[in-house]
Design a protein around this motif. Structure first.
Motif, PDB file in Angstrom:
ATOM      1  N   ARG A   1      74.498  76.256  38.814  1.00 33.31           N
ATOM      2  CA  ARG A   1      75.687  76.349  39.661  1.00 33.31           C
ATOM      3  C   ARG A   1      75.391  75.664  40.991  1.00 33.31           C
ATOM      4  O   ARG A   1      74.500  76.074  41.711  1.00 33.31           O
ATOM      5  CB  ARG A   1      76.042  77.816  39.884  1.00 33.31           C
ATOM      6  CG  ARG A   1      76.249  78.584  38.581  1.00 33.31           C
ATOM      7  CD  ARG A   1      76.280  80.084  38.813  1.00 33.31           C
ATOM      8  NE  ARG A   1      77.518  80.462  39.475  1.00 33.31           N
ATOM      9  CZ  ARG A   1      77.631  81.493  40.316  1.00 33.31           C
ATOM     10  NH1 ARG A   1      76.579  82.240  40.611  1.00 33.31           N
ATOM     11  NH2 ARG A   1      78.783  81.772  40.872  1.00 33.31           N
ATOM     12  N   PHE A   2      76.140  74.618  41.290  1.00 36.80           N
ATOM     13  CA  PHE A   2      75.927  73.828  42.500  1.00 36.80           C
ATOM     14  C   PHE A   2      77.041  74.187  43.470  1.00 36.80           C
ATOM     15  O   PHE A   2      78.200  73.830  43.281  1.00 36.80           O
ATOM     16  CB  PHE A   2      75.980  72.338  42.144  1.00 36.80           C
ATOM     17  CG  PHE A   2      75.446  71.417  43.197  1.00 36.80           C
ATOM     18  CD1 PHE A   2      76.098  71.247  44.402  1.00 36.80           C
ATOM     19  CD2 PHE A   2      74.280  70.706  42.963  1.00 36.80           C
ATOM     20  CE1 PHE A   2      75.608  70.388  45.370  1.00 36.80           C
ATOM     21  CE2 PHE A   2      73.778  69.828  43.922  1.00 36.80           C
ATOM     22  CZ  PHE A   2      74.442  69.676  45.127  1.00 36.80           C
ATOM     23  N   GLY A   3      76.691  74.940  44.517  1.00 36.89           N
ATOM     24  CA  GLY A   3      77.691  75.408  45.470  1.00 36.89           C
ATOM     25  C   GLY A   3      78.401  74.275  46.187  1.00 36.89           C
ATOM     26  O   GLY A   3      77.757  73.362  46.707  1.00 36.89           O
ATOM     27  N   ILE A   4      79.727  74.350  46.209  1.00 39.06           N
ATOM     28  CA  ILE A   4      80.528  73.361  46.945  1.00 39.06           C
ATOM     29  C   ILE A   4      81.390  74.047  48.010  1.00 39.06           C
ATOM     30  O   ILE A   4      82.140  73.389  48.717  1.00 39.06           O
ATOM     31  CB  ILE A   4      81.425  72.515  46.009  1.00 39.06           C
ATOM     32  CG1 ILE A   4      82.418  73.394  45.240  1.00 39.06           C
ATOM     33  CG2 ILE A   4      80.571  71.667  45.064  1.00 39.06           C
ATOM     34  CD1 ILE A   4      83.536  72.615  44.550  1.00 39.06           C
ATOM     35  N   GLY A   5      81.286  75.388  48.110  1.00 33.00           N
ATOM     36  CA  GLY A   5      82.145  76.111  49.041  1.00 33.00           C
ATOM     37  C   GLY A   5      83.565  76.151  48.522  1.00 33.00           C
ATOM     38  O   GLY A   5      83.856  75.698  47.420  1.00 33.00           O
ATOM     39  N   LYS A   6      84.451  76.719  49.331  1.00 36.97           N
ATOM     40  CA  LYS A   6      85.867  76.763  48.922  1.00 36.97           C
ATOM     41  C   LYS A   6      86.744  76.707  50.159  1.00 36.97           C
ATOM     42  O   LYS A   6      86.294  76.998  51.268  1.00 36.97           O
ATOM     43  CB  LYS A   6      86.153  77.997  48.086  1.00 36.97           C
ATOM     44  CG  LYS A   6      85.881  79.324  48.738  1.00 36.97           C
ATOM     45  CD  LYS A   6      86.157  80.445  47.737  1.00 36.97           C
ATOM     46  CE  LYS A   6      85.490  81.728  48.161  1.00 36.97           C
ATOM     47  NZ  LYS A   6      85.554  82.740  47.138  1.00 36.97           N
ATOM     48  N   PRO A   7      88.006  76.328  49.953  1.00 34.35           N
ATOM     49  CA  PRO A   7      88.908  76.266  51.109  1.00 34.35           C
ATOM     50  C   PRO A   7      89.115  77.652  51.696  1.00 34.35           C
ATOM     51  O   PRO A   7      89.055  78.647  50.979  1.00 34.35           O
ATOM     52  CB  PRO A   7      90.204  75.694  50.527  1.00 34.35           C
ATOM     53  CG  PRO A   7      90.123  75.870  49.065  1.00 34.35           C
ATOM     54  CD  PRO A   7      88.670  75.983  48.711  1.00 34.35           C
ATOM     55  N   GLU A   8      89.306  77.696  52.989  1.00 38.29           N
ATOM     56  CA  GLU A   8      89.511  78.956  53.696  1.00 38.29           C
ATOM     57  C   GLU A   8      90.928  79.000  54.277  1.00 38.29           C
ATOM     58  O   GLU A   8      91.622  78.000  54.299  1.00 38.29           O
ATOM     59  CB  GLU A   8      88.486  79.092  54.836  1.00 38.29           C
ATOM     60  CG  GLU A   8      87.034  79.069  54.389  1.00 38.29           C
ATOM     61  CD  GLU A   8      86.628  80.263  53.554  1.00 38.29           C
ATOM     62  OE1 GLU A   8      87.227  81.353  53.713  1.00 38.29           O
ATOM     63  OE2 GLU A   8      85.711  80.120  52.734  1.00 38.29           O
ATOM     64  N   GLY A   9      91.297  80.169  54.748  1.00 37.81           N
ATOM     65  CA  GLY A   9      92.558  80.313  55.462  1.00 37.81           C
ATOM     66  C   GLY A   9      93.736  80.623  54.570  1.00 37.81           C
ATOM     67  O   GLY A   9      93.579  80.902  53.374  1.00 37.81           O
ATOM     68  N   PRO A  10      94.943  80.559  55.162  1.00 45.11           N
ATOM     69  CA  PRO A  10      96.155  80.891  54.410  1.00 45.11           C
ATOM     70  C   PRO A  10      96.357  79.922  53.245  1.00 45.11           C
ATOM     71  O   PRO A  10      96.054  78.743  53.358  1.00 45.11           O
ATOM     72  CB  PRO A  10      97.280  80.768  55.441  1.00 45.11           C
ATOM     73  CG  PRO A  10      96.692  80.134  56.643  1.00 45.11           C
ATOM     74  CD  PRO A  10      95.209  80.148  56.519  1.00 45.11           C
ATOM     75  N   ASN A  11      96.843  80.446  52.171  1.00 48.99           N
ATOM     76  CA  ASN A  11      97.127  79.667  50.952  1.00 48.99           C
ATOM     77  C   ASN A  11      95.888  78.992  50.381  1.00 48.99           C
ATOM     78  O   ASN A  11      95.990  77.977  49.698  1.00 48.99           O
ATOM     79  CB  ASN A  11      98.218  78.618  51.206  1.00 48.99           C
ATOM     80  CG  ASN A  11      99.497  79.228  51.699  1.00 48.99           C
ATOM     81  OD1 ASN A  11      99.898  80.297  51.255  1.00 48.99           O
ATOM     82  ND2 ASN A  11     100.140  78.559  52.646  1.00 48.99           N
ATOM     83  N   ALA A  12      94.707  79.525  50.671  1.00 48.15           N
ATOM     84  CA  ALA A  12      93.462  78.919  50.200  1.00 48.15           C
ATOM     85  C   ALA A  12      93.445  78.810  48.677  1.00 48.15           C
ATOM     86  O   ALA A  12      93.019  77.799  48.122  1.00 48.15           O
ATOM     87  CB  ALA A  12      92.260  79.715  50.684  1.00 48.15           C
ATOM     88  N   ARG A  13      93.936  79.850  48.016  1.00 48.18           N
ATOM     89  CA  ARG A  13      93.942  79.862  46.547  1.00 48.18           C
ATOM     90  C   ARG A  13      94.761  78.711  45.966  1.00 48.18           C
ATOM     91  O   ARG A  13      94.377  78.091  44.983  1.00 48.18           O
ATOM     92  CB  ARG A  13      94.484  81.212  46.080  1.00 48.18           C
ATOM     93  CG  ARG A  13      94.096  81.581  44.696  1.00 48.18           C
ATOM     94  CD  ARG A  13      94.559  83.025  44.417  1.00 48.18           C
ATOM     95  NE  ARG A  13      94.205  83.398  43.096  1.00 48.18           N
ATOM     96  CZ  ARG A  13      93.069  83.958  42.745  1.00 48.18           C
ATOM     97  NH1 ARG A  13      92.170  84.226  43.654  1.00 48.18           N
ATOM     98  NH2 ARG A  13      92.812  84.269  41.498  1.00 48.18           N
TER      99      ARG A  13
END
Length: 191
Positions: free
Chosen positions: A130-142
């Motif tokens: 598993r190579f971490g890439i992070g994820k979007p943050e904040g409102p509507n991140a999903r």
């Protein structure tokens, strides 16, 4: 023989996307294994080489992410490679950039490439890097996840990628040479 698969999407437009980190790591691994992806089989680019004294089949599915399992399952069955001898290198939203982790089995975590592999192999016991890439943050991140994984790494992230790819290569080689438990103990600490 072991199978090492990098996940990604084919085509120049996806080449540098976060979702294609599996392809990027396999491309780097090929140098260490003195191998090339010199065949088109199993709806994938494939090649063979040697890593830590073991014969390795390298696979980059060309089916797009959602159908990656077809290539992995066809190659594993053709070469009679056991599920636990399959390593899949993929992007991981749930790990920050800079965090790499080996594990055996588990769910797909919403990753469509993993979902396809589990379905096509009929088992989830393959090894994942598993190579971490992070994820979007904040409102509507999903809602922004699809755009995020299909975006390119930014300049700061790109500066970290070579060192992270080298670490991923070391992890894969350790798995081949010493087995999963040793590789996990050595590398799964926080970087």
């Amino acid at each position: 023989m072991k199978l090492i698969c990098g996940l990604g999407n084919p085509g120049r437009e996806y080449e540098r996307n976060r979702h294609n980190i599996g392809f990027m790591v396999v491309d780097a691994l090929l140098g260490r294994a003195r191998a090339d992806l010199n065949q088109d089989k199993f709806q994938a680019r494939v090649g063979q080489g040697t890593l830590a004294g073991e014969r390795i089949l390298f696979v980059e599915p060309q089916t797009y992410m959602n159908l990656s399992g077809r290539s992995v399952a066809e190659a594993a069955r053709f070469y009679k490679i056991a599920v636990e001898d399959v390593l899949v290198i993929h992007d991981e939203l749930d790990l920050p950039l800079g965090r790499l982790q080996l594990k055996a089995g588990g769910g797909s975590g919403g990753h469509n490439g993993l979902k396809s592999i589990v379905s096509s192999l009929g088992a989830d016991g393959f090894i994942r890097l598993r190579f971490g890439i992070g994820k979007p943050e904040g409102p509507n991140a999903r809602e922004r996840v699809a755009g995020y994984v299909l975006s390119n790494f930014d300049d700061g992230e790109r500066r970290e990628l070579d060192a992270l790819s080298d670490r991923a290569i070391d992890m894969a080689e350790c798995w081949v040479r010493d087995g999963l438990a040793t590789a996990m103990n050595r590398f799964n600490r926080k970087a």
